[in-house]
Scaffold this active site. Sequence first.
Site, PDB file in Angstrom:
ATOM      1  N   SER A  49      72.454  -0.124  70.482  1.00 47.90           N
ATOM      2  CA  SER A  49      73.669   0.364  70.314  1.00 47.90           C
ATOM      3  C   SER A  49      74.400   0.242  71.540  1.00 47.90           C
ATOM      4  CB  SER A  49      73.372   1.818  69.855  1.00 47.90           C
ATOM      5  OG  SER A  49      72.993   2.682  71.078  1.00 47.90           O
ATOM      6  N   ASP A  84      73.965  -2.968  67.555  1.00 50.83           N
ATOM      7  CA  ASP A  84      73.838  -2.089  66.359  1.00 50.83           C
ATOM      8  C   ASP A  84      75.385  -1.311  66.367  1.00 50.83           C
ATOM      9  OD1 ASP A  84      72.901  -0.616  64.262  1.00 50.83           O
ATOM     10  OD2 ASP A  84      71.884   0.781  65.434  1.00 50.83           O
ATOM     11  N   ASP A 105      80.953  -3.075  63.101  1.00 48.36           N
ATOM     12  CA  ASP A 105      80.997  -1.879  62.212  1.00 48.36           C
ATOM     13  C   ASP A 105      82.451  -1.635  62.043  1.00 48.36           C
ATOM     14  OD1 ASP A 105      80.956   0.589  60.914  1.00 48.36           O
ATOM     15  OD2 ASP A 105      79.778   1.541  62.172  1.00 48.36           O
ATOM     16  N   HIS A 177      72.201   8.594  59.294  1.00 44.43           N
ATOM     17  CA  HIS A 177      71.398   8.558  60.552  1.00 44.43           C
ATOM     18  C   HIS A 177      70.968   9.964  60.767  1.00 44.43           C
ATOM     19  CE1 HIS A 177      74.401   5.106  61.613  1.00 44.43           C
ATOM     20  NE2 HIS A 177      73.157   4.546  61.339  1.00 44.43           N
ATOM     21  N   HIS A 207      70.589   1.398  56.711  1.00 44.36           N
ATOM     22  CA  HIS A 207      70.522   1.960  58.153  1.00 44.36           C
ATOM     23  C   HIS A 207      69.993   3.437  57.621  1.00 44.36           C
ATOM     24  CE1 HIS A 207      73.204  -0.327  60.735  1.00 44.36           C
ATOM     25  NE2 HIS A 207      73.438  -0.830  59.645  1.00 44.36           N
ATOM     26  N   GLY A 209      66.603   4.638  58.150  1.00 39.11           N
ATOM     27  CA  GLY A 209      65.286   4.374  57.841  1.00 39.11           C
ATOM     28  C   GLY A 209      64.344   5.362  57.961  1.00 39.11           C
ATOM     29  N   ASN A 231      65.273   4.161  64.200  1.00 41.04           N
ATOM     30  CA  ASN A 231      65.614   4.482  65.758  1.00 41.04           C
ATOM     31  C   ASN A 231      64.970   6.114  65.785  1.00 41.04           C
ATOM     32  OD1 ASN A 231      66.310   4.877  68.121  1.00 41.04           O
ATOM     33  ND2 ASN A 231      68.663   5.177  67.660  1.00 41.04           N
ATOM     34  N   THR A 232      65.485   6.879  64.941  1.00 44.21           N
ATOM     35  CA  THR A 232      65.166   8.481  65.244  1.00 44.21           C
ATOM     36  C   THR A 232      63.838   8.703  65.190  1.00 44.21           C
ATOM     37  OG1 THR A 232      67.386   9.032  63.992  1.00 44.21           O
ATOM     38  CG2 THR A 232      65.536  10.618  64.151  1.00 44.21           C
TER      39      THR A 232
END
Length: 287
Positions: A49, A84, A105, A177, A207, A209, A231-232
């Site tokens: 990011s 990202d 984006d 997210h 996105h 996931g 990511n999280t």
Amino acid sequence: MLVRATEMLQKAKQGHYAVAQININNMEWTKAALLTAEELKSPVILGVSEGAGKYMTGFETVAAMVKAMDKSLGITVPVALHLDHGSYEGSLKCIEAGFTSIMFDGSHYGIDENVEKTAELVRIAHEAGMSIEAEVGSIGGEEDGVVGAGEIADPEECRRVAELGVDFLAAGIGNIHGVYPPNWQGLAFDALAEIQQVTGGIPLVLHGGTGIPEEMIKKAISLGVSKINVNTECQLTFAAATRKYIEAGKDREGKGYDPRKLLAPGTEAIKEAVREKMEMFGSVGKA
């Protein structure tokens, strides 16, 4: 082996599996993702990011680190270094820095401006030999300063963006997210199926996931999703493992405070999370 993401995602679509994008935040994240991908013989996309890039002192630093680590670790599987949720300016910086893939984006713009800016970046990225992802219909929640309302993408707008020549497309289908709330309604599979039909079969991107049930992941892949972002979950598992290490007093045993020891449990936790996702997405042995 650093490559653009186009071919690995086309192969994934044809093989009915998905490639994991693992967002990286520092050296530990990068090393964990690369080693696990190599061990499982799975292609992987390293997502960065704009906030993470700034934290790591800039996109040039990130590109240099990933290229050097890829070489020094002897990585043989395909690896894409991907921006990202990039802004227009951030996308240009990553092209200059030597990334192999970018995501622009433009979902927060009106569709005409999104199309205009995406078209320009498609031309620039392809001239540089890079792949490019675009977005239609914002992803819900917040990730690293990027906030989305989470609306379902309009199929006609997806068609317009797909026809610009993007290599893969992120379309909002109710995904978010961060951690999914208890009252989450799930993925809009009817919308996903329609988007796949009107976009000419290009690989689609899911996105958010982390936390999506496996049966929904499998169905999304069957409907054309070929890239899934994580990511999280890596952040949560890293934090939990580090907390456990400190609360157990391990940092006070010998030289347990040494960052190489202090960060090791979290790094191993990331590797396990990446392994679980690659197995779930079906990319193991597909390098």
